[in-house]
Design an enzyme around this catalytic site. Sequence first.
Site, mmCIF file in Angstrom:
data_model
loop_
_atom_site.group_PDB
_atom_site.id
_atom_site.type_symbol
_atom_site.label_atom_id
_atom_site.label_comp_id
_atom_site.label_asym_id
_atom_site.label_seq_id
_atom_site.Cartn_x
_atom_site.Cartn_y
_atom_site.Cartn_z
ATOM 1 N N CYS B 37 92.082 25.885 -17.438
ATOM 2 C CA CYS B 37 93.006 25.508 -16.375
ATOM 3 C C CYS B 37 94.250 26.384 -16.369
ATOM 4 C CB CYS B 37 93.355 24.030 -16.433
ATOM 5 S SG CYS B 37 93.394 23.322 -18.049
ATOM 6 N N CYS B 107 94.200 17.475 -21.412
ATOM 7 C CA CYS B 107 95.642 17.731 -21.498
ATOM 8 C C CYS B 107 96.231 17.053 -22.736
ATOM 9 C CB CYS B 107 96.371 17.210 -20.262
ATOM 10 S SG CYS B 107 95.861 18.008 -18.740
#
Lengths: 180, 135
Positions: B37, B107
């Site tokens: 990402c 994350c």
Amino acid sequence: MSSLPADYFAVFGISPSLALDLPELQRQFYVLSKQFHPDRFARASAAEQQYALDFTSLLNDAWRVLRDPQARGEYLLKSNGFEAGDSRSNPPPSELLEEVFELNMALEELRHGDGEARGAIASALERFLAMREALDADRDALFVRYDANREPETLRQLRALLNRRRYIENLVRDAQQALS
Amino acid sequence: MAYSNKVLDHYNHPRNVGSLDKSDEHVGTGMVGAPECGDVMKLQIKVNPETGIIDDAKFKTFGCGSAIASSSLATEWLKGKTVDEALAIKNTDIVNELALPPVKIHCSVLAEDAIKAAINDYKVKQGAEPLVQAH
């Protein structure tokens, strides 16, 4: 009723390879789209209708991935056991992270600067674009090399390159956004 | 995808953004990233040599809202903990606190890795054996 192709390459009747002839792939995509269009199976058996539907859906996915060199490379890496998305088992090298972090910092400072920062962002964008272009050339060379030698070492190099390119791509996007 | 209120709060009002002196022997720096990402996260801790407690923690993350919120929350949790207590922070704790959806769990993993990397850097500076990494 035959079963669906095993992977995206098989959808197009080719063996897994990286240096693809895109115009030819696109031509094949149109041919297959027409051939398996669900409308043409309106009078076929339920099983044939289902196959046409499943094939078309797979074909669209395959085209979307294979037309894009980054996605294509990541797809092939993944099917060879290289989890491009698994940053835990193969963390990106710290020099790359440091570099990307610094580039991001510089971009952020420029963005929060006054109007004069525009020129600086524009030249940063030029730099990112040049980096991307160099990476693309290296990537295409690795594609050709992999098709010829099929060596895991080439895939390892490709993974490092594609990871780096993702970061550079983000920087390009951020710089372009800041300028727009 | 909708962010939870807690993610939005940390995203809009990130805690402890900044940096500590990397060369300070009591400061540990962790730099981690997720190429998929394009995220890059720097997290630092400053340990009080007298008490062994983490006095200060800072972060700077370039990435999505969940990555920023995860690292912001991590720095909040780190302050006041001993190094060993800090090592016990799990990504699942962050997931629960921020109500992260499955697609954003990575994350929180990144934040946990950043904590471990920072502690590792600190320990190495103190002459201790590096941590055995999860990978």
